[in-house]
Design an enzyme around this catalytic site. Sequence first.
Site, PDB file in Angstrom:
ATOM      1  N   GLY A  11      37.995  36.653  33.036  1.00 40.80           N
ATOM      2  CA  GLY A  11      38.304  36.308  34.203  1.00 40.80           C
ATOM      3  C   GLY A  11      38.226  35.020  34.247  1.00 40.80           C
ATOM      4  O   GLY A  11      36.940  34.635  33.853  1.00 40.80           O
ATOM      5  N   THR A 126      31.114  33.976  34.382  1.00 38.84           N
ATOM      6  CA  THR A 126      31.978  35.093  34.984  1.00 38.84           C
ATOM      7  C   THR A 126      31.485  35.051  36.323  1.00 38.84           C
ATOM      8  O   THR A 126      30.329  34.475  36.717  1.00 38.84           O
ATOM      9  CB  THR A 126      31.844  36.912  34.228  1.00 38.84           C
ATOM     10  OG1 THR A 126      31.876  37.561  35.362  1.00 38.84           O
ATOM     11  CG2 THR A 126      30.455  36.932  34.364  1.00 38.84           C
ATOM     12  N   ARG A 172      32.890  43.638  39.574  1.00 37.40           N
ATOM     13  CA  ARG A 172      33.462  44.610  38.979  1.00 37.40           C
ATOM     14  C   ARG A 172      32.384  45.850  39.660  1.00 37.40           C
ATOM     15  O   ARG A 172      31.629  46.152  40.004  1.00 37.40           O
ATOM     16  CB  ARG A 172      33.224  44.014  37.334  1.00 37.40           C
ATOM     17  CG  ARG A 172      34.095  44.941  36.542  1.00 37.40           C
ATOM     18  CD  ARG A 172      34.191  44.496  34.795  1.00 37.40           C
ATOM     19  NE  ARG A 172      35.507  43.483  34.949  1.00 37.40           N
ATOM     20  CZ  ARG A 172      36.380  43.722  35.466  1.00 37.40           C
ATOM     21  NH1 ARG A 172      37.044  44.710  34.631  1.00 37.40           N
ATOM     22  NH2 ARG A 172      36.896  42.860  34.550  1.00 37.40           N
TER      23      ARG A 172
HETATM   24  O1  F6P Z   1      34.621  40.058  36.227  1.00 41.75           O
HETATM   25  C1  F6P Z   1      35.290  38.915  36.848  1.00 41.75           C
HETATM   26  C2  F6P Z   1      36.414  39.752  38.657  1.00 41.75           C
HETATM   27  O2  F6P Z   1      37.173  39.057  38.671  1.00 41.75           O
HETATM   28  C3  F6P Z   1      35.628  40.708  38.374  1.00 41.75           C
HETATM   29  O3  F6P Z   1      34.658  40.659  39.761  1.00 41.75           O
HETATM   30  C4  F6P Z   1      37.227  41.840  38.923  1.00 41.75           C
HETATM   31  O4  F6P Z   1      36.540  42.930  39.450  1.00 41.75           O
HETATM   32  C5  F6P Z   1      38.242  41.722  38.331  1.00 41.75           C
HETATM   33  O5  F6P Z   1      37.278  40.179  37.601  1.00 41.75           O
HETATM   34  C6  F6P Z   1      39.313  40.891  38.669  1.00 41.75           C
HETATM   35  O6  F6P Z   1      40.144  40.721  37.392  1.00 41.75           O
HETATM   36  P1  F6P Z   1      41.769  40.033  37.529  1.00 41.75           P
HETATM   37  O7  F6P Z   1      41.795  39.090  37.558  1.00 41.75           O
HETATM   38  O8  F6P Z   1      41.750  40.609  35.917  1.00 41.75           O
HETATM   39  O9  F6P Z   1      42.557  40.989  38.623  1.00 41.75           O
END
Ligand code: F6P
Length: 319
Positions: A11, A126, A172
Site C-alpha cells: 500500500g 505504511t 489492518r
Molecule cells: O496497509 C495499508 C492499508 O491501507 C491498510 O490500512 C488497509 O487495510 C489496506 O492497506 C487496504 O489495502 P488495499 O489498498 O489493497 O485495498
Amino acid sequence: LKSIAVMTSGGDSPGMNAAARAVVRTALYEGVKVWGIRDGYHGLLEEDMFEMKSKDVGDIIQRGGTFLGTARCNRWKTPEGRMLGYQHLVDRGIQGLCVIGGDGSLRGASLLSQETGIPIVGLPGTIDNDVWGSDYTIGCDTAANTIIDAINKLRDTASAHRRVIVMEVMGRSSGWLALVSGISGGAEYILVPESPFDLDKICEDMKVAYQEGKRYILVVVAEGAGSGQEIGDYIAKKTELDTRVSVLGHIQRGGSPSVIDRVRASQLGEQAALALISGLSDIVFGFSKGRVVSIDLHDSVNNKKKLDPEYLHLAKVLF
Ligand code: F6P
C-alpha cells in the site's frame, strides 16, 4: 556497493516519495549508481526498472502516492518468483536493494535476502504504523492528520443533529491510527483490536449520556476491531439513538505528506542508502524515541508490534 536499487511496495503511503528521493540523491552524492524499480516486486519480475538521475526525483517531495508506483504481488510469495527477481537484479549489476513498504513487503525482502544473500535494507512505509521495532512508519502522521480533519467535520454535523457517529478507519490489524486520531480528535469511544471492549456496556453508557444532555457521541473504530457498519447498526438497534456510519477508506492513504513524514522519510532514505553502500544488510531503519534506529529485518517481520500501553491508558482517562 557500487550499484543499488530502490522500490516502493504494498500500500502506498505519503512520504514514500521523500524516502525514495533521499535514497537516490544520497547514492548519487556518494558516487554510486542507483536504479528505480517501478511497481514494487511486480516491476522487478517484469524487468521494469531504470537507472536514475538526480532530476528523476525532482518535484516529488510534496506529492502523496509514490512516483515509482507500487503493487501487491502474489508471484513474489513463491521461491521461483523471488529467484527470477534476483536474477533480474544480477543481470544489471545491481548489488543491493532498498525496499520501502509495510509488513508484507518487508517479509518479501527478508525471504529474498535469506534465499539469495543479496544485501537488503528495508524502510517502513505504511500508514498503519505496525512495523515492529519502530515507533514510526512513513505516512502514519499524514494519515492521522487526514483522519483528524474528518473527525472535526463529523463532529460538526453530529452535534447539529444529536447523532452518534461511528467512523471506521484503516490500520489492518493495528489500532494505532484509530487510537492516536481518537485521542487527538476527542472521540468518546475508540475501538481497537488490541484491547477488548464490551459493546453492550458502551450502548448502556451512551443512553445514559444522552439522557444527561449529551449532544453527540463519536466512536472511532479500527478496521481490525470490526466493521464500522455492523457496529453502527448494533448501536442503533440497542440504543435507538440516531446513528450514522462513516467509512473513511482510501482517502487516508493520499495527500501531500506532513512535515514530519517528509523529514523522517528523508532521514530514513539517507540512512538506507549509506547502509547499503557500506555493505550492510538485513536491517530496517525506523525511529525510536525520536531518533533513527536500525532493526534486524528478520526480527521485524517475525514479531507483532504492540500498541503503546500509555496511549491506551490515556484514551481511557480522557474519555
Ligand atoms: O496497509 C495499508 C492499508 O491501507 C491498510 O490500512 C488497509 O487495510 C489496506 O492497506 C487496504 O489495502 P488495499 O489498498 O489493497 O485495498
